[in-house]
Design an enzyme around this catalytic site. Structure first.
Site, PDB file in Angstrom:
ATOM      1  N   ASP A 324       0.880  -1.299   0.016  1.00 56.35           N
ATOM      2  CA  ASP A 324       0.145   0.053  -0.084  1.00 56.35           C
ATOM      3  C   ASP A 324       0.894   1.283  -0.023  1.00 56.35           C
ATOM      4  OD1 ASP A 324       1.107   0.467   2.459  1.00 56.35           O
ATOM      5  OD2 ASP A 324      -0.942   0.073   3.686  1.00 56.35           O
ATOM      6  N   ASP A 326       1.604   4.821   2.390  1.00 51.63           N
ATOM      7  CA  ASP A 326       1.286   5.454   3.422  1.00 51.63           C
ATOM      8  C   ASP A 326       1.403   7.123   3.656  1.00 51.63           C
ATOM      9  OD1 ASP A 326       0.364   2.938   5.083  1.00 51.63           O
ATOM     10  OD2 ASP A 326       2.513   2.306   4.480  1.00 51.63           O
ATOM     11  N   ASP A 433      -3.218   4.560   2.702  1.00 51.04           N
ATOM     12  CA  ASP A 433      -3.635   5.114   3.912  1.00 51.04           C
ATOM     13  C   ASP A 433      -3.135   6.470   4.280  1.00 51.04           C
ATOM     14  OD1 ASP A 433      -4.668   2.722   5.054  1.00 51.04           O
ATOM     15  OD2 ASP A 433      -3.150   1.973   6.284  1.00 51.04           O
TER      16      ASP A 433
END
Ligand code: UTP
Ligand code: MN
Length: 509
Positions: A324, A326, A433
């Site tokens: 992902d 961040d 995120d």
């Protein structure tokens, strides 16, 4: 660190051990060629700074410091000291420069090569080839290291232990793998590992097998096991944790196809996870991370001028790919960041850039919550778990397609749902995120969100066990002094914890 059992014994012998600020560093200064008055002076100096400096050599000594002696001379001297059969190999033989620099710093500095007295390894069957500190946050762990096949095996067993709800065992395997990642060269024989911390019997057994046979039967049978394979697929769904996956496994679900035919309820997050399964299991490239950084940066500046955005997580540690992306967002004027997330999210949504998002509000209140428990990992920032719709531009997708090839998911290609993504699409889904932190907590949030997960865990363990402090992504709390310790940079936090500063690229434990 001194093992608990031994610590007890030691306490009865040495009462100043309690008073020492660094109980795991037991120093002996060699008088040879130094003279007694200089030794006495250096001993007093060290003790005044909270160091444990022993009068005489014993098996408790971890650091032998010498001046004007060669490594061979000190080794020969050490071998003459009979100390209960303890291998002299686990003792650090150091030049005085390590000691004086530590005095200057007020805490034991990280041992570098230049501090070590050179001894001939060939003739030294007793010494460990490498000397390694026991907490991962005391060591430098680069991204690229020399023992990938061993660490991959140990980490597979760690993951399997997680899948079977055995956290203790999982952490033990991860710690063992982290030690191998710090070694300056490849392990060739089991003997290379003598005296190293965190290598339990089970890990050593696995390593031995791989060194001798090239593979570990336990690792290979785990890799092929029905449970491991199913759990890997099911926990690969965004929004599905170990608990849910385990329940599904017990209900007979083995694959995404099983999950779909079973019907049943999925929450909104899990449904999104299933919809974008293939994309979300394809590594995110650095180029893609930067492209998303541009977009989020634009959003942040549009809704709050002066706000700052920082890439954290694995990419900040130098990783080439991630699962992902961040980001940490803050504003130099404390208070301005309040309520920022919903504005960023609606800016992104208006532009059609989000496939999914769930925003949680900041629920951290120092006065109300107090210091968090050291092992408590969840933080309570304003946070957005999202799935981005990232346009494939030539610059961005070159690397991403390559990495997709290397790391193909075998399961689930049937699931990239035709209705969700029709023709070979000009976009891909990426997990992102976003975290908003008040400026006063920014350094803690940055440290907490840079990872790696094991590094973070070790930092909190170090703080709790060695310093009587609680570290979270919000604050550092000193339990002995009953107060919060403020910091405005990561460097300051390491210093408050009595640790040598480790830069992000060396936190890949
Ligand atoms: P990630 O899970 O994103 O890992 O957490 P990573 O290191 O970036 O590696 P990828 O993404 O798998 O490539 C990043 C950091 O954020 C912290 C974790 O502890 C980790 O250090 N984190 C994550 C939290 O503090 N709280 C959370 O809820 C999630
Ligand atoms: Mn990440």
């Amino acid at each position: 660190m001194i093992p608990l059992k031994r610590r007890k014994v030691v306490q009865t012998v040495l009462c100043d051990r309690e008073a020492s600020k660094f109980p795991d560093v037991v120093i002996y200064i060699l008088e040879r060629k130094m003279g007694s008055s200089r030794k006495a002076f250096l001993t007093r100096l060290g003790r005044s700074k909270g160091f444990l400096v022993e009068e005489s050599y014993s098996s408790d000594v971890t650091h032998v410091v010498a001046e004007n002696n060669s490594g061979e001379e000190v080794k020969a001297w050490l071998q003459n000291q009979t100390c209960g059969g303890k291998s002299s190999g686990s003792v650090n033989l150091l030049d005085i420069s390590w000691y004086t620099e530590s005095m200057g710093k007020g805490s034991p500095i990280l041992i570098e090569d230049r501090h070590r007295l050179k001894v001939d390894l060939q003739s030294n069957t007793d010494s460990p080839t490498f000397a390694i500190e026991s907490y991962a946050c005391q060591r430098r762990t680069p991204l690229k290291h020399h023992n990938a096949s061993l660490t991959e095996a140990l980490e597979l067993l760690a993951q399997n232990a997680e899948f079977t709800d055995n956290e203790g065992r999982s952490v033990a395997f991860r710690r063992a793998a982290a030690v191998l990642k710090t070694l300056p060269r490849a392990v060739r024989r089991l003997d290379d590992l003598k005296g190293l911390p965190c290598l339990g019997e089970h890990s050593l057994r696995v390593i031995k097998e791989i060194l001798e046979d090239g593979v570990s039967s336990e690792v290979e049978s785990t890799r092929q096991s029905e449970q491991y394979k199913a759990m890997k697929v099911l926990t690969g769904i965004f929004g599905v944790g170990t608990k849910t996956a385990e329940r599904w496994f017990r209900e007979g679900i083995r694959s995404l196809a099983d999950l779909k035919t079973r019907g049943g309820r999925l929450n909104r997050e899990q449904q999104a996870g299933l919809d974008y399964y293939d994309d979300l299991n394809r590594p995110v490239s650095k180029a893609e991370a930067h492209a998303i950084g541009q977009i989020v940066g634009e959003a942040v500046r549009a809704v709050l001028p002066g706000a700052e955005i920082t890439l954290t997580g694995g990419f900040r540690r130098g990783k080439e790919v991630g699962h992902d992306v961040d980001f940490l967002i803050t504003h130099p004027e404390e208070g301005k960041e309040e309520g920022l997330m919903p504005k960023i999210v609606s800016w992104l949504e208006t532009k059609g850039l989000l496939l999914y998002q769930k925003t949680t509000r900041n629920s951290y209140l120092e006065s109300k919550d107090g210091p968090v428990r050291p092992s408590h990992n969840m933080d309570r920032f304003e946070r957005c778990f999202s799935i981005f719709k990232l346009k494939r531009t030539p610059e961005v997708c070159g690397t991403s397609n390559q990495s997709a090839g290397q790391n193909d998911v075998t399961e689930g290609s049937d699931v990239r749902q035709q209705e969700v993504q029709s023709e070979p699409s000009d976009w891909r889904a990426v997990r992102v995120d976003l975290v908003v932190s008040p400026y006063s907590q920014f350094a803690f949030a940055l440290l907490g969100w840079t990872g790696s997960k094991l590094f973070e865990r070790e930092l909190r363990r170090w703080a709790g066990q060695e310093k009587s402090m609680s570290l979270s992504s919000h604050v550092l709390y000193d339990r002995a002094q009953n107060r919060y310790l403020r910091a405005s940079s990561e460097e300051e936090i390491f210093a408050l914890l009595g640790l040598e500063y480790i830069p992000p690229s060396q936190r890949n434990a």
